[in-house]
Design a protein around this motif. Structure first.
Motif, mmCIF file in Angstrom:
data_model
loop_
_atom_site.group_PDB
_atom_site.id
_atom_site.type_symbol
_atom_site.label_atom_id
_atom_site.label_comp_id
_atom_site.label_asym_id
_atom_site.label_seq_id
_atom_site.Cartn_x
_atom_site.Cartn_y
_atom_site.Cartn_z
ATOM 1 N N PRO A 199 40.597 27.873 35.065
ATOM 2 C CA PRO A 199 41.162 28.543 36.254
ATOM 3 C C PRO A 199 41.090 30.064 36.112
ATOM 4 C CG PRO A 199 42.637 26.821 35.423
ATOM 5 C CD PRO A 199 41.590 27.033 34.367
ATOM 6 N N SER A 200 41.053 30.701 37.222
ATOM 7 C CA SER A 200 40.959 32.171 37.226
ATOM 8 C C SER A 200 42.351 32.784 37.146
ATOM 9 C CB SER A 200 40.237 32.651 38.484
ATOM 10 O OG SER A 200 40.907 32.179 39.642
ATOM 11 N N HIS A 201 43.039 32.530 36.032
ATOM 12 C CA HIS A 201 44.376 33.075 35.848
ATOM 13 C C HIS A 201 44.351 34.517 35.366
ATOM 14 C CE1 HIS A 201 46.286 29.341 36.730
ATOM 15 N NE2 HIS A 201 45.823 28.705 35.661
ATOM 16 N N GLY A 202 43.235 34.936 34.854
ATOM 17 C CA GLY A 202 43.182 36.249 34.222
ATOM 18 C C GLY A 202 43.351 36.114 32.714
ATOM 19 N N ASP A 203 43.175 37.194 32.028
ATOM 20 C CA ASP A 203 43.239 37.213 30.566
ATOM 21 C C ASP A 203 44.593 37.722 30.097
ATOM 22 O OD1 ASP A 203 40.536 36.364 30.380
ATOM 23 O OD2 ASP A 203 39.882 38.445 30.721
ATOM 24 N N LEU A 204 44.913 37.375 28.864
ATOM 25 C CA LEU A 204 46.177 37.788 28.257
ATOM 26 C C LEU A 204 45.964 39.016 27.389
ATOM 27 C CD1 LEU A 204 47.584 34.317 27.121
ATOM 28 C CD2 LEU A 204 48.644 35.836 28.787
ATOM 29 N N ARG A 205 46.738 40.043 27.640
ATOM 30 C CA ARG A 205 46.684 41.223 26.780
ATOM 31 C C ARG A 205 47.595 40.991 25.584
ATOM 32 N NH1 ARG A 205 44.546 45.942 27.260
ATOM 33 N NH2 ARG A 205 44.034 45.488 29.449
ATOM 34 N N PHE A 206 47.074 41.293 24.385
ATOM 35 C CA PHE A 206 47.828 40.992 23.173
ATOM 36 C C PHE A 206 47.817 42.175 22.207
ATOM 37 C CE2 PHE A 206 43.478 40.128 21.909
ATOM 38 C CZ PHE A 206 43.422 40.589 20.607
ATOM 39 N N THR A 207 48.739 42.121 21.259
ATOM 40 C CA THR A 207 48.780 43.024 20.102
ATOM 41 C C THR A 207 49.113 42.172 18.880
ATOM 42 O OG1 THR A 207 49.545 44.910 21.412
ATOM 43 C CG2 THR A 207 49.874 45.016 19.031
ATOM 44 N N VAL A 208 48.261 42.243 17.874
ATOM 45 C CA VAL A 208 48.470 41.495 16.638
ATOM 46 C C VAL A 208 48.600 42.488 15.494
ATOM 47 C CG1 VAL A 208 47.478 39.848 15.000
ATOM 48 C CG2 VAL A 208 47.253 39.451 17.453
ATOM 49 N N LEU A 209 49.704 42.401 14.751
ATOM 50 C CA LEU A 209 49.934 43.244 13.578
ATOM 51 C C LEU A 209 49.840 42.380 12.333
ATOM 52 C CD1 LEU A 209 51.797 44.472 16.028
ATOM 53 C CD2 LEU A 209 52.693 45.915 14.216
ATOM 54 N N LEU A 210 49.117 42.858 11.322
ATOM 55 C CA LEU A 210 48.971 42.158 10.059
ATOM 56 C C LEU A 210 49.498 43.062 8.955
ATOM 57 C CD1 LEU A 210 45.988 41.815 11.796
ATOM 58 C CD2 LEU A 210 46.076 39.786 10.342
ATOM 59 N N ALA A 256 36.137 52.114 15.636
ATOM 60 C CA ALA A 256 36.619 51.631 14.348
ATOM 61 C C ALA A 256 37.870 50.791 14.556
ATOM 62 C CB ALA A 256 36.926 52.805 13.414
ATOM 63 N N LEU A 257 37.858 49.580 13.999
ATOM 64 C CA LEU A 257 38.977 48.674 14.151
ATOM 65 C C LEU A 257 40.025 48.931 13.087
ATOM 66 C CD1 LEU A 257 37.086 45.337 14.830
ATOM 67 C CD2 LEU A 257 38.114 46.846 16.509
ATOM 68 N N GLY A 258 41.289 48.713 13.449
ATOM 69 C CA GLY A 258 42.361 48.789 12.477
ATOM 70 C C GLY A 258 42.995 47.424 12.301
ATOM 71 N N LYS A 259 44.112 47.356 11.590
ATOM 72 C CA LYS A 259 44.805 46.098 11.375
ATOM 73 C C LYS A 259 45.985 45.937 12.309
ATOM 74 C CE LYS A 259 41.743 44.931 8.594
ATOM 75 N NZ LYS A 259 40.664 44.089 9.122
ATOM 76 N N THR A 260 46.149 46.826 13.250
ATOM 77 C CA THR A 260 46.932 46.549 14.448
ATOM 78 C C THR A 260 45.895 46.367 15.552
ATOM 79 O OG1 THR A 260 48.866 47.815 13.764
ATOM 80 C CG2 THR A 260 48.590 47.433 16.118
ATOM 81 N N VAL A 261 45.679 45.130 15.940
ATOM 82 C CA VAL A 261 44.564 44.796 16.832
ATOM 83 C C VAL A 261 45.095 44.570 18.232
ATOM 84 C CG1 VAL A 261 42.611 43.252 17.201
ATOM 85 C CG2 VAL A 261 43.423 43.698 14.881
ATOM 86 N N THR A 262 44.525 45.239 19.188
ATOM 87 C CA THR A 262 44.876 45.051 20.591
ATOM 88 C C THR A 262 43.646 44.605 21.359
ATOM 89 O OG1 THR A 262 44.424 47.365 21.124
ATOM 90 C CG2 THR A 262 46.678 46.812 20.477
ATOM 91 N N GLY A 263 43.862 43.847 22.426
ATOM 92 C CA GLY A 263 42.734 43.381 23.221
ATOM 93 C C GLY A 263 43.171 42.326 24.211
#
Length: 434
Positions: A132-143, A18-25
């Motif tokens: 490029p193979s830099h890798g992915d960015l881990r983020f947190t978005v708050l709404l 279940a997703l919330g409105k503080t989204v991480t990924g």
């Protein structure tokens, strides 16, 4: 069969997310290129002081990739025919991600508006350029919406506002009612009687709905603080509600079909008895399995898992589920009409009519509320359906309890003595007369 279906539902729901409105990924350049922007989440803002907070763990990599978060107010338009560059340029707000945290204020909304967030970078529209193979960015978005004090601290989207309070009041009502009625109900269940099974199922369904309300309240109380909540509690709330739905369906179908089959037999000494037969069991199990499959399909066909009830979700599975409930209501209407039209006793006809009211309210409240919700604003429709279905089904249970748990119509139409009936209202010193 009922227990097997319950186990399948439990396993499926507890494994869901279940997703919330503080989204991480992770911000993924490949996904952004494939879909012309990586979809992050959507949120319905209301009033003023709306806020978006974006945090990343590697700002230097984000700056090198020219990463940005794009915000769009959702309007009715066709995005499929737009090119990648056209989609990116139509963003109302562009948050360039070059620091660990960025804040973006949402302007005043005269009416609640849904906004969606997309991720894009320098490689999104350059299909000829290798990533490029830099890798992915881990983020947190708050709404965040504004709270009662006007501060952007409210994690609830506009269509979810008020549900937390509703579940609290409903939980309080369950608690007060249990304090008042738990002792006589326990005595009635111990005493037994011809409709003892119905009382047990009604009580079990009511307890399950109470558990669902409690889980929803706990989940949303946590959700109001961090925007994530407790996804397990949200899944448990949906699971308990689904089990209550299928158990009530099995009971109502079994009662109606068994009463119909018993009409052609020799009059019994115990009228209105729930008699299980192969035919009634087959009809009830068939209805339960069909509804259970549709409920599971509805869960997993939703575009986004929400933390509140599934009642308001609109998709093919939801439409088929409403069609099934209308069909079952028509079936019960046909069965009860056959019984009532041949019944000579006025008291028994009144009993069957009251039973029909409880059944129709249970089955038809969802389709009727979905149609009625069309007259409300978009941000009110989900709440109208969710709250309305819960209240209507609770009222339906009260109607059925009044029939089977009191010295009323059922007591009058039964040929049994009051000693064997559940919870008569007679005083203990008067029971000897009956």
């Amino acid at each position: 069969m009922l227990y097997l279906l319950t186990a399948v539902i439990a396993a499926a729901l507890l494994a869901s997310h279940a997703l919330g409105k503080t989204v991480t990924g992770l911000f993924k350049s490949e996904v952004a290129r494939l879909h012309k922007g990586q979809f992050i989440t959507k949120f319905m803002y209301r009033g003023d002081a709306g806020l978006v907070i974006c945090q990343v763990d590697n700002p230097s990599l984000a700056a090198e990739k020219e990463s940005r978060l794009l915000l769009y107010p959702i309007v009715d338009q066709d995005w499929d025919n737009l090119s990648c560059y056209e989609i990116l340029t139509r963003a109302q707000f562009t948050i360039s991600i070059s620091q660990e945290e960025h804040n973006q204020t949402i302007p005043f909304q005269s009416s609640p508006t849904v906004w969606k967030a997309l991720y894009a970078d320098r490689y999104t529209c350059q299909e000829a350029t290798a990533i490029p193979s830099h890798g992915d960015l881990r983020f947190t978005v708050l709404l965040l919406n504004s709270d009662s004090a006007g501060n952007p601290l409210e994690h609830f989207s506009a269509e979810e506002a008020g549900l937390h309070t509703f579940y609290f009041l409903l939980l309080l009502a369950y608690f007060v009612a249990s304090c008042i009625y738990i002792k006589p109900l326990y005595q009635a269940l111990r005493k037994g009687g011809p409709m003892h099974t119905v009382l047990k199922v009604l009580t079990a369904a009511l307890v399950l709905q109470g558990c669902s309300t409690f889980c929803n309240y706990i989940h949303m109380a946590r959700y109001s603080r961090d925007g994530i909540g407790i996804p397990l509690m949200g899944s448990l709330a949906e699971f308990w509600d689904m089990v209550a739905q299928v158990s009530m369906l099995y009971t109502l179908l079994s009662l109606c079909v068994s009463w119909t089959l018993s009409r052609g037999r020799k009059p019994q000494s115990r009228p209105l008895q729930w008699e299980q037969s192969p035919a009634s069991t087959a009809v009830a199990v068939g209805g339960v399995v069909t509804q259970g499959v549709l409920l599971l399909w509805e869960q997993f066909s939703a575009s986004e898992s929400e933390h509140h009830s599934y009642h308001s979700r609109q998709n093919l599975a939801g439409i088929l589920l409403m069609a099934l409930r209308v069909t079952l209501a028509l079936l019960l209407a046909s069965v009860l009409y056959q019984i009532i039209s041949t019944e000579r006793s006025t008291l028994k006809r009144d009993f069957y009519l009251s039973f029909a009211k409880g059944c129709f309210l249970w089955f038809l409240c969802h389709p009727v509320l979905v149609l009625t919700s069309a007259i409300f604003n978009e941000h009110q429709r989900d709440k109208v359906v969710t709250i309305g279905v819960i209240l209507c089904q609770s009222i339906s249970m009260v109607i059925l309890y009044q029939l089977f748990l009191s010295r009323s119509l059922y007591w009058e139409v039964s040929s049994l003595s009051s000693v064997s009936l559940p919870l008569t209202m007679s005083r203990s010193n008067q029971r000897g007369r009956y």
